[in-house]
Structure formats: structure tokens, C-alpha cells
Design a protein around this motif. Structure first.
Motif, mmCIF file in Angstrom:
data_model
loop_
_atom_site.group_PDB
_atom_site.id
_atom_site.type_symbol
_atom_site.label_atom_id
_atom_site.label_comp_id
_atom_site.label_asym_id
_atom_site.label_seq_id
_atom_site.Cartn_x
_atom_site.Cartn_y
_atom_site.Cartn_z
ATOM 1 N N ASP A 240 3.734 1.082 -3.823
ATOM 2 C CA ASP A 240 2.242 1.013 -4.979
ATOM 3 C C ASP A 240 2.265 2.434 -4.951
ATOM 4 N N SER A 241 3.019 2.882 -5.571
ATOM 5 C CA SER A 241 2.239 4.511 -5.993
ATOM 6 C C SER A 241 2.640 5.129 -7.089
ATOM 7 N N ASP A 242 2.042 6.311 -7.892
ATOM 8 C CA ASP A 242 2.485 6.193 -8.909
ATOM 9 C C ASP A 242 4.151 7.329 -8.325
ATOM 10 N N ALA B 83 1.254 -1.353 -0.092
ATOM 11 C CA ALA B 83 -0.290 -0.328 -0.007
ATOM 12 C C ALA B 83 0.645 1.400 0.007
ATOM 13 N N TYR C 250 5.908 6.470 -5.817
ATOM 14 C CA TYR C 250 7.092 5.780 -5.723
ATOM 15 C C TYR C 250 7.494 4.506 -7.353
#
Lengths: 251, 277
Positions: free
Chosen positions: B123-125, B120, B127
Motif C-alpha cells: 500500500d505505497s505510492d 503495509a 507500488y
């Protein structure tokens, strides 16, 4: 003043370490944007095959923990209290294998399981861990602290080896053994590599650790929280003896 | 202890010893044998061929390099943090010792649950953009694994370090206080040398734990094929298990075991030497 600063700093670091657990708990209690138990309701009522793998994990952890402790107790006692030829060399081998990285012991385990035809069966996921040197090593460490006089005295009373273990040795190291049980339980609750390799062709018997990721997004957090719950509870209940017995890791 | 009783205990200890021999010792000896045999149906003595093949395999090299780097940075990081936290914990008052438990708890928690939070977070744009930075050579791909490793293993290090620190006699500190030594001097010149055997053991333990990062890697990346910079020895070995290539696996395992054995051996020699001075 300085001490208060330190206290504040350490407390916030402690809270920071706890954050992943707390955020999983919070995430599991939300649905959409609001607080609710919907995730848990779905997890328990809709069939995601979650509990099939949950019980697989529970079975492996229970069998590994009880079997490895029962068979390790007398051997640990032998190493700690009975002088016999080759004892030192033998115990050294135990320590050496315990220190070996997983990458080195996986192949020997695999060869034996293959020869016995146990691959892809529940035996493959339990037997190697039941015989793992860790339990023998730690029981031996605990038992060196049992006073010799006590064992000598017990021998005057009985000639039964089991009785000596049960009445003279075990009561002395009960907290340590319970802590060891918790450690082994949590370790076997968390097996991944063994499942992937020893049960390559039979995902049916996988433990939950490998299957949790397949849970649908909207119940994943609840599934993760339920899976974490037993380990977390055991830690909270056995916190003190766990911390003391981890000190005996020291060679 | 009389002879009969001794025999009884030997008999009781036998199952564990026999199982250990059957699953660990005997097949290990056989796997060493495999390493020197040629593949295929007709087995023949192959000398060092398998070792050469493994050593020349580009994925084995990549895995070895990544594992060495991960162990080096991971152990240094986890030990520094454990030392700092241990010094801090030793100064806390008794009733605040529950804080120590917060650092130990991660050690027993199931990785699969914890990974959900790691995913969570990472898992981001934003990063994802970081992992594409070429100048960092894939460091951001491995960073989640470093954090997992430190989070999980700092506790056991702290337990061992604080146990050793509390065994340092009080008189030593009192004498230092009379001489007017600053806390920093006391820590560096008194505590550290006195706990150096434990420090070494903690180093070895952390190193061995750093080799177990596969579980985290597999669950985090969701497959046996992580990004290149996170490809470790165990990924290599797993892939060869799927190919049932025992010769290659045995050679890799033997080389790796020898490497780890030597590393630990030299660590102890080094500490004996520095202890004499």
C-alpha cells in the motif's frame, strides 16, 4: 564448501518465509516510533468489539473441530477396516467431493441451510464444515495403518464398539488425530467465504477473520498478532505430528 | 467381525454419512437441476439457456480467464519453488530440518492477520504507480495474490515431495554415483521420474488450492470488487449470491465443476500415457 553455501541459502530462505510473522509481531510492539505495549493495552481495555468477534471465531473453531472429529472417527474406521457392500464407491464419492473446489460446494451447502432456515445463524457457519469430507478422508488414511490383529484381539475381549475404538484403535493413531484436530481448527479459525454468504444479513455473528480489517489503524497490528497467536502456538507445539499427517494427504 | 458389531459400527458412522449426504450430495443434485430450470416464479425446463447466459456474460468470461491464468502461473511457480526447496532440504543435515517448518507454518496461519503485512508492503505510492502500468496488463494488481498463494502453499507441496523423495532407495543413488552422474543428472533423470506420481498429485492439489484464492483477494482488496485483472470466478459467484440468482449460480457451478473434473481427469490420463513410454 558447497554444502555450507546450501545451508546458508536455505536458512536465509527459511528466515525470509518467517519475515511476515516477525514483522507483524514487531509492528504490534511499536507505537509511533518507539517500542511499547500501548497497542495491546488499548486492544484489551478499549472496547473495539474485537473480543466479541474473537469469541465468535473461537466458538466456531472449537465446535467444528470437536464435532467433526468425533463423528468422523467411526466412519473413517468403517472405510478403513470393515468390508461392506458399496464401500469403495462411497469412499470414492468422499474423495471426489473433497477435491471439488469451494465454488462448487458452496451452493449445495447454501441450498440446504436455506431450506432448514439456518441461514444467518451460527449453525450456518458450523454445520457444513462439521460434515466436510476432509476429516473422514484423513481418519480413514490413518486407520489403515492400525494392524488387523489388534482389532481381532480386541473383539475377543469386548463386544462394545466404543470400547474397541477407545482401547484398540485410538491409542495407535493419537498423534495423527491431534494433528488433524490442529488442521481443522486452523482452517475453521480462518473462515471467510462461509461467513460472507451464509450469514449475509447478520454481521453480528461474523468470525473475527472478516471483522479484523475494521479495527482502528493504531491497534490493528496487535489485533492481528493476537488473532494469529493460537494458530502459531498450535503449529509450534504439534509441528512434528502435523508434518507427518500432512503426508497422508496423498491419495 | 461378527454381524452385531458390524451393525454397531455402521450405526456409529451414520451421523457423519447422513450429514454429508444432506449438506453436500443431495443439494448438489438439486443444484444441477436448478441449472436446467428457467428463472422467475414459473419454473419450466430451460435446456441450456442458463449455461448460454452464463457463458455469454462478460464478467463470467473475465473471471474464467483470470482464474485460468492465475492457476496456470500460480501452480507453475509454486511447484517449481517447492521442487527446488525440496531438493535443497533433502541435502541438508538432519539437525537443520527445522528450516522445513518455516516453509510449512504459513499454511496454518489466519489470512486476516497476514493481510495486514501484505497491505503495509503493497500500500505505497510507488507500488500504486506500478499497478497503473498498462503494458503489464494489471499484473501488479495480482502480484500480491501470487505471493500470498506461493507463501501459503509451498509448504504442503514440500512435505509431499520430500516424503516421496526420501522413499527413493539409496541403492539407486549409489549406482548413479558409481556411474559418475552429476547431481543435476541424478535430479532430472532419476529423482524426478521416480516421484512423478507424487508430482502429479502435488500439481492437482496446488491447482485446487489456487482456486481458493478468494479469501486472500477479499481481505486484501477489502471488498468483493477487486481490480479487473484480479476478478476471479469466486467474485463472480459471490456477486450472484447477493442477487440470489440460483439458476445462474447453478449453471456456473456445474460448468466450473465439469471443467475442473475434466482438467484432473486429463492430467491423470496424460500421466498414465507418459508412464507407459
Amino acid at each position: 564448501m558447497k554444502k555450507r553455501l546450501l545451508t546458508a541459502l536455505m536458512t536465509s530462505l527459511g528466515v525470509f518465509f518467517f519475515l511476515p510473522v516477525a514483522s507483524l509481531a514487531i509492528k504490534s510492539l511499536t507505537f509511533g516510533k518507539s517500542l511499547s505495549l500501548v497497542q495491546y493495552w488499548e486492544l484489551f481495555t478499549v472496547d473495539h468489539a474485537y473480543f466479541k468477534y474473537f469469541w465468535n471465531s473461537a466458538l466456531y473453531a472449537f465446535v467444528i473441530t470437536s464435532a467433526s472429529i468425533i463423528i468422523s472417527l467411526p466412519l473413517g474406521f468403517l472405510f478403513a477396516k470393515i468390508k461392506f457392500r458399496g464401500a469403495k464407491a462411497l469412499f470414492f464419492i468422499y474423495i471426489a467431493v473433497m477435491l471439488l473446489p469451494f465454488q462448487a460446494t458452496l451452493l449445495p451447502n447454501y441450498i440446504r441451510l436455506r431450506d432448514l432456515g439456518f441461514l444467518n445463524t451460527p449453525l450456518a457457519l458450523t454445520l457444513p464444515m462439521i460434515f466436510s469430507p476432509f476429516a473422514v478422508f484423513l481418519t480413514r488414511q490413518f486407520m489403515t495403518s492400525v494392524p488387523d490383529e489388534l482389532i481381532d484381539y480386541a473383539q475377543l475381549e469386548t463386544s462394545s464398539a466404543l470400547k474397541i475404538m477407545r482401547c484398540a484403535v485410538l491409542p495407535q493413531i493419537k498423534p495423527a488425530i491431534s494433528a488433524l484436530a490442529v488442521l481443522i481448527f486452523c482452517e475453521s479459525w480462518n473462515i471467510v467465504e462461509q461467513a460472507l454468504i451464509f450469514s449475509m444479513d447478520n454481521p453480528e455473528i461474523y468470525p473475527l477473520s472478516v471483522k479484523l480489517a475494521e479495527l482502528p489503524e493504531d491497534v490493528a497490528s496487535a489485533g492481528g498478532a493476537v488473532y494469529m497467536f493460537p494458530a502459531l502456538m498450535l503449529f509450534l507445539i504439534f509441528r512434528k505430528p502435523l508434518e507427518t499427517s500432512m503426508e497422508s494427504y496423498k491419495l | 467381525m461378527n454381524k452385531k458389531l458390524r451393525l454397531k459400527f455402521l450405526a456409529l458412522g451414520l451421523p457423519a454419512a447422513a450429514g454429508f449426504a444432506a449438506f453436500y450430495i443431495l443439494p448438489f443434485i438439486r443444484s444441477v437441476g436448478y441449472a436446467f430450470l428457467s428463472g422467475g416464479l414459473k419454473k419450466r425446463f430451460a435446456g441450456l439457456e442458463n449455461f448460454k447466459a452464463v457463458a455469454e456474460n462478460e464478467y463470467f468470461r473475465l473471471a474464467l480467464k483470470n482464474t485460468a491464468l492465475f492457476s496456470l502461473i500460480g501452480v507453475a511457480a509454486v511447484m517449481s519453488l517447492a521442487l527446488l526447496l525440496s531438493f535443497g532440504l533433502m541435502k541438508l543435515s538432519e539437525r537443520l530440518l527445522w528450516i522445513k517448518s518455516a516453509f510449512i507454518m504459513p499454511y496454518v496461519l489466519p489470512t486476516a492477520s497476514v493481510i495486514l503485512i501484505w497491505r503495509a508492503v503493497f500500500d505505497s505510492d510507488g507500488y500504486f504507480y506500478l499497478t497503473r502500468l498498462e503494458a503489464w496488463g494489471g499484473f501488479f494488481d495480482v502480484l500480491p495474490l501470487y505471493l500470498l498463494f506461493i507463501w501459503k502453499n509451498v509448504g504442503i507441496d514440500i512435505i509431499l515431495l520430500t516424503a516421496a523423495m526420501s522413499k527413493v532407495p539409496k541403492e539407486v543413488y549409489e549406482a548413479a554415483a558409481i556411474d559418475g552422474a552429476s547431481p543435476k543428472t541424478v535430479g532430472l533423470k532419476i529423482t524426478l521420474p521416480l516421484i512423478s506420481p507424487t508430482l502429479l498429485f502435488v500439481g492437482v492439489l496446488s491447482f485446487l488450492n489456487s482456486l481458493k484464492i478468494f479469501k486472500e483477494s477479499y481481505l486484501f482488496f477489502g471488498s468483493n470488487y477487486p481490480p479487473d485483472s484480479a476478478y476471479m470466478l469466486q467474485n463472480y459467484m459471490n456477486n450472484h449470491f447477493y442477487k440470489l440468482n440460483y439458476q445462474n449460480l447453478s449453471a456456473a457451478a456445474v460448468m466450473f465443476t465439469a471443467f475442473v473434473g475434466l482438467a484432473i481427469f486429463f492430467a491423470y490420463i496424460f500421466s498414465e500415457r507418459s508412464g507407459e513410454r
